[in-house]
Design an enzyme around this catalytic site. Structure first.
Site, mmCIF file in Angstrom:
data_model
loop_
_atom_site.group_PDB
_atom_site.id
_atom_site.type_symbol
_atom_site.label_atom_id
_atom_site.label_comp_id
_atom_site.label_asym_id
_atom_site.label_seq_id
_atom_site.Cartn_x
_atom_site.Cartn_y
_atom_site.Cartn_z
ATOM 1 N N ASP A 175 0.816 -1.199 0.000
ATOM 2 C CA ASP A 175 0.000 0.000 0.000
ATOM 3 C C ASP A 175 0.861 1.266 0.000
ATOM 4 O O ASP A 175 1.519 1.578 0.994
ATOM 5 C CB ASP A 175 -0.905 -0.010 1.229
ATOM 6 C CG ASP A 175 -1.919 1.122 1.221
ATOM 7 O OD1 ASP A 175 -1.995 1.849 0.203
ATOM 8 O OD2 ASP A 175 -2.643 1.278 2.219
ATOM 9 N N ASP A 195 -1.543 5.868 -6.707
ATOM 10 C CA ASP A 195 -1.886 4.988 -5.591
ATOM 11 C C ASP A 195 -2.033 3.554 -6.058
ATOM 12 O O ASP A 195 -2.755 3.274 -7.019
ATOM 13 C CB ASP A 195 -3.180 5.479 -4.943
ATOM 14 C CG ASP A 195 -3.554 4.674 -3.711
ATOM 15 O OD1 ASP A 195 -2.654 4.362 -2.907
ATOM 16 O OD2 ASP A 195 -4.738 4.349 -3.545
#
Length: 523
Positions: A182, A403
């Site tokens: 992440d 992201d």
């Protein structure tokens, strides 16, 4: 007579050449030059992408094995990176058809975007994460008794959280665990025994008492003080002080809490552990959360490997000057790699990225990797979008981040409308279909084997363009041939380049030289 024959021969050659010139001129009037066509349209292989989508449903997790090491080189540590839908999971996480799988992915994606938007709003509004409610004093928690790095990357959609996973060794001896990768988080953590409340995961829950390298952190440690939310457990096992912004007492062991905007959270002991990535030497002293109370969208994963830009993220802790990943198609059982290096990306011996963009940092949000975007083109034509749509304002709001955890690219509503309208104009000949979930631009391609669609490109300073493959923005949403434009609007000021658009492209973060590189087909 011979001379007459020569003249007739020359005359015939002249007529043939004239006919050839006329024919080529007529063709050229109807077809643009090849270079022009390649910048205005792209080919979507409907048959191949639909077959790959259906293959995801027939995947047998029992026969799958993801090794701890993969592609180890002398210059980097490389971890295998896998798509979530191709990791072992219980039957309860399988889906009856591809549309159900798509809807599950989009529900998780919506929660992810809400989480990012909430964090950004808190930071920009002058309310830091540290101002969130700290660990309750009365909450009873159970007592928990390299130069460079590279490894593989897998997609994580059917397990409940995160889209891409890697196999990471934790502890001594190393216990292999599937962890979410992440780029939007700074605190790495794993579920730990004993559990006050642990969700279901694929691997056995990590037992810190079985690891010789597990060391609890004290409340006065620099790592504890770097947490947004922390508390201290004193020697009598009660929580002595709940603190924020790392302002803790000097006695006792450090407790951490990480909350996500979608309601997910993890709470437990903050400690250092040894982490093994790929076939590299173990990395000792890495600060990780040992979570005893964990709830939310993390079903399947043992925890999270934080790749954000803050001081507690994994790249920061190992002083990585650069790292990169390549995300395989989410419907593919193949793996790619997550690489870390102590050298900057610019100094690597490998070829330079095909496209580079400025890596920007937001003083209010250290976690996220912002990228300088100057525009978006459809069909080779720049869209009329004001530069402010891609910029960070004085308050820290806005901008564009890259992201790994968000699937579908989100654009401010005006920018999205411009892209959608231009794309629809370029696909007027394709049969339309009803919208699906957050997608409002869909097509019935059930009778097609391939189609030509307008190109879509992101533009960066210096005239650089990242032109996307058609399969990265027109994606199947069911098994019957319905395809949708994989962009969506957001009412938040922050735009996000998601992982669907990143698939098949190596994304490199040169932290030393503040640049983001995009290299297609380098997985």
């Amino acid at each position: 007579m011979a001379e007459d024959g020569t003249h007739r021969h020359r005359f015939l050659l002249f007529l043939l050449s004239l006919l050839a010139f006329s024919t080529s001129s007529a063709v050229s009037r109807h077809l643009p030059p090849r270079s022009t066509r390649s910048t205005t349209t792209a080919t979507l292989d409907v048959s191949a992408t639909l077959a790959l989508a259906l293959r995801a449903l027939s995947f047998d997790p029992v026969s799958s094995h993801h090794p701890l090491s993969h592609n180890i080189s002398s210059s980097a540590i490389s971890l295998p990176l896998h798509s979530r839908d191709f990791l072992p999971s219980s039957d309860g996480h399988r889906h009856p058809d591809y549309k159900a799988l798509t809807l599950a992915r989009l529900r998780r994606d919506a929660a992810r975007v809400r989480s990012i938007a909430a964090r950004a709003a808190l930071a920009v509004g002058g309310v830091a994460a540290s101002d969130l409610k700290p660990i309750a004093e009365e909450k009873a928690l159970p007592i928990a008794a390299a130069d460079s790095i590279e490894g593989p990357v897998v997609s994580g959609t059917s397990l409940g959280s995160g889209e891409y996973f890697s196999r990471v060794g934790v502890g001594s001896p190393a216990k292999p665990l599937y962890m979410v990768l992440d780029t939007g988080s700074d605190v790495s953590w794993i579920q730990c025994a004993p559990c006050a409340d642990c969700y279901q995961q694929t691997d056995p829950v990590f037992d810190p008492s079985a690891s010789s390298s597990y060391v609890p952190l004290s409340c006065d440690s620099s790592q504890c003080r770097s947490l947004d939310i922390s508390a201290c457990r004193n020697s009598s096992s009660s929580i002595a002080a709940a603190t924020t912004s790392g302002r803790g007492g000097s006695e006792g062991n450090c407790l951490y809490q990480v909350s996500y905007g979608d309601g997910s959270y993890t709470v437990g002991d903050f400690a250092t552990e040894t982490v093994t990535l790929g076939g590299s030497d173990p990395v000792s002293g890495v600060a990780v959360g040992c979570g005893h109370d964990n709830e939310g969208l993390f079903v399947g994963a043992a925890g999270l490997l934080a790749l954000g830009g803050g001081p507690l993220s994994f790249p920061s802790q190992i002083s990585a000057r650069s790292f990169s990943y390549c995300l395989v198609d989410r419907d593919s059982p193949a793996s790619s790699t997550l690489d870390f290096s102590a050298a900057s990306a610019a100094s690597h011996s490998v070829a330079a990225p095909a496209v580079t963009a400025p890596l920007l940092r937001n003083r209010r949000l250290e976690t996220f990797y912002y990228v300088g975007v100057t525009g978006i083109s459809v069909g080779g034509e720049m869209l009329s979008i004001p530069p402010s749509a891609f910029a960070v304002d004085e308050s820290g709001a806005g901008g564009v981040i890259v992201d790994s955890g968000t699937a579908v690219t989100r654009l401010q509503e005006g920018a999205y409308s411009a892209l959608r309208d231009a794309f629809r104009a370029g696909t007027a000949s394709l049969p339309s279909a009803s919208g699906v979930s957050l997608f409002d631009t869909c097509y019935d391609l059930s009778s097609r084997t391939s189609v030509e669609v307008p190109t879509v490109g992101f533009h960066f300073p210096g005239g650089r363009e990242l032109r996307l493959p058609a399969k990265n923005y027109l994606i199947p949403v069911d098994g019957a041939g319905t395809y949708c434009l994989a962009f969506a609007p957001t009412s938040a000021p922050l735009s996000i380049i998601g992982n669907v658009q990143q698939q098949g492209t190596r994304v490199s973060f040169d932290l030393e030289n503040a640049s983001v590189g995009f290299t297609p087909n380098k997985c």
